[in-house]
Design an enzyme around this catalytic site. Structure first.
Site, PDB file in Angstrom:
ATOM      1  N   MET A   1      -0.095   0.967   5.262  1.00  2.89           N
ATOM      2  CA  MET A   1      -0.863   1.194   6.477  1.00  2.89           C
ATOM      3  C   MET A   1      -1.833   0.042   6.716  1.00  2.89           C
ATOM      4  O   MET A   1      -2.248  -0.637   5.786  1.00  2.89           O
ATOM      5  CB  MET A   1      -1.679   2.485   6.363  1.00  2.89           C
TER       6      MET A   1
ATOM      7  N   SER B   1       0.847  -1.187   0.000  1.00  2.89           N
ATOM      8  CA  SER B   1       0.000   0.000   0.000  1.00  2.89           C
ATOM      9  C   SER B   1       0.885   1.240   0.000  1.00  2.89           C
ATOM     10  O   SER B   1       1.636   1.455  -0.944  1.00  2.89           O
ATOM     11  CB  SER B   1      -0.947  -0.029   1.199  1.00  2.89           C
ATOM     12  N   THR B   2       0.864   2.036   1.073  1.00  2.00           N
ATOM     13  CA  THR B   2       1.656   3.261   1.133  1.00  2.00           C
ATOM     14  C   THR B   2       3.136   2.965   0.893  1.00  2.00           C
ATOM     15  O   THR B   2       3.720   2.136   1.575  1.00  2.00           O
ATOM     16  CB  THR B   2       1.492   3.926   2.507  1.00  2.00           C
TER      17      THR B   2
ATOM     18  N   ASP C   1      -4.110  -5.174   6.100  1.00  2.00           N
ATOM     19  CA  ASP C   1      -4.583  -5.977   4.975  1.00  2.00           C
ATOM     20  C   ASP C   1      -3.538  -7.015   4.577  1.00  2.00           C
ATOM     21  O   ASP C   1      -2.375  -6.689   4.352  1.00  2.00           O
ATOM     22  CB  ASP C   1      -4.906  -5.068   3.784  1.00  2.00           C
TER      23      ASP C   1
ATOM     24  N   HIS D   1      -2.867  -1.193  -3.189  1.00  2.00           N
ATOM     25  CA  HIS D   1      -4.004  -0.301  -2.933  1.00  2.00           C
ATOM     26  C   HIS D   1      -3.877   0.955  -3.779  1.00  2.00           C
ATOM     27  O   HIS D   1      -2.973   1.767  -3.579  1.00  2.00           O
ATOM     28  CB  HIS D   1      -4.047   0.090  -1.454  1.00  2.00           C
TER      29      HIS D   1
END
Length: 362
Positions: free
Chosen positions: A301, A180-181, A304, A207
């Site tokens: 973050m 993600s991030t 998940d 994401h």
């Protein structure tokens, strides 16, 4: 207090973001109208995090980011439109050192405020807590201090063609990647180390909005020896190919006759982030023995993918978590480690080699 500098040429966006942060008791907010004003305010305000618009007059977002990362390194969150041009510029910004991005609301801002506010606050808080690695763009910083810096956005390296891709063949084992991030540069780092004869397919849940994953897949395809493609329709999974899940949907593995296929599925509301790493891993476990699966959980973050990959390891699969020392945000891989679900915990630079060590097609 978290000092945040909002940089945007739109008075409406400055007010919108400013009000969001000012409503939080631990935020101190200032704003700038363009990149030149931003650089001046950074020197006096010393923000913990900067939100930076991409398209601005006088000094644009990418040029301003370049200066920030060299002269005043601090976490930067890009503010991007949903257009392809905005997506490509955002990916370039992430490659240059921005830690994350938020998408500008479409249409009337007030209609989206309630939906966007928690996400914006969460991302900016996470960005403020990150540490810019001192090794990032060190050479550029040294040149600047010596007075001869030539600042410019980093260019893509260009796809190498010295090795030929493996012959098309059905997949026997699979690599499942969640991030993600900070994910796009991390994916670049890992995928660019894999050889053209790497024998397993790589399926990635990153994401992102739908308008970003196409440019991301094309960018990675230029950087890597493996073919990289966005999954926009049911696609037979082949060895030596990288599959990027389409944004705002979920990437799942299913069976069509004798073949396993990757397909975009409508996002499952039970999962907060999409494409969902949890759903990708659990769909793989429905069709592939765990011992033929390798899960990789990198910077991001939240949690998940952590529970699903812990189950993957417990069922006999292999899992790799990115180490805290290199993760932009050690949320997702940290959760996997906390559950005892990581077979290996290694820095980003070692993940590609670990995959090569595990793969039988070396």
């Amino acid at each position: 207090m978290i000092r945040v500098l909002v940089v945007d040429d739109s008075p409406l966006m400055r007010r919108f973001l400013g009000r969001i942060f000012e409503a939080e008791p631990d935020f101190d907010v200032e704003s700038a109208r363009d990149g030149i004003e931003a650089l001046d305010k950074i020197q006096s305000f010393r923000p913990h995090v900067v939100t930076l618009d991409i398209e601005m007059p006088n000094l644009g977002g990418l040029e301003c980011l370049d200066r920030i990362m060299v002269e005043y390194p601090c976490p930067v969150v890009m503010v991007s439109g949903l257009t392809q041009r905005g997506a490509e510029a955002t990916l370039r910004a992430l490659d240059m050192g921005a830690v994350d991005f938020i998408v500008k609301p479409q249409g009337t801002i007030s209609l989206h405020a309630e939906e966007l506010t928690p996400l914006i606050i969460e991302r900016v808080r996470a960005a403020a807590a990150t540490t810019i690695r001192r090794s990032r763009r060190l050479a550029d910083r040294l040149k600047f201090r010596a007075g001869n810096a030539q600042l410019h956005p980093q260019a893509l390296r260009g796809r190498q063609t010295t090795l030929s891709a493996p012959a098309e063949r059905p997949a026997s084992s699979f690599v499942l990647v969640g991030t993600s991030t900070g994910g796009p540069p991390a994916l670049d780092s890992v995928l660019s180390t894999l050889p053209a004869d790497f024998g397993w397919p790589v399926l990635i849940a990153q994401h992102m909005p739908a308008s970003f994953t196409g440019p991301l897949s094309r960018r990675l395809d230029r950087l890597c020896l493996l073919e990289v493609t966005e999954v926009t329709r049911p696609t037979v999974i082949r060895a030596g190919t990288v599959y990027i899940g389409k944004g705002d949907a979920d990437l799942v593995i299913s069976r069509r006759g004798d073949a396993l296929v990757a397909l975009p599925a409508p996002s499952d509301p039970e999962h907060r982030w999409h494409p969902s790493v949890d759903r990708l891993v659990r769909s793989a476990l429905e069709h592939v023995p765990a011992e033929r699966l390798v899960g990789v959980l990198m910077t991001g973050m939240g949690n998940d993918g952590a529970a699903a990959m812990a189950d993957l390891r417990a069922a006999g699969g292999h899992t790799i978590a990115e180490a805290e020392s290199t993760a932009v945000v050690w949320g997702m891989p940290g959760e996997l480690v906390g559950l005892g679900g990581a077979t290996d915990v290694v820095p980003l630079s070692a993940i590609g080699q670990r995959l090569k060590d595990i793969s039988p097609w070396r």
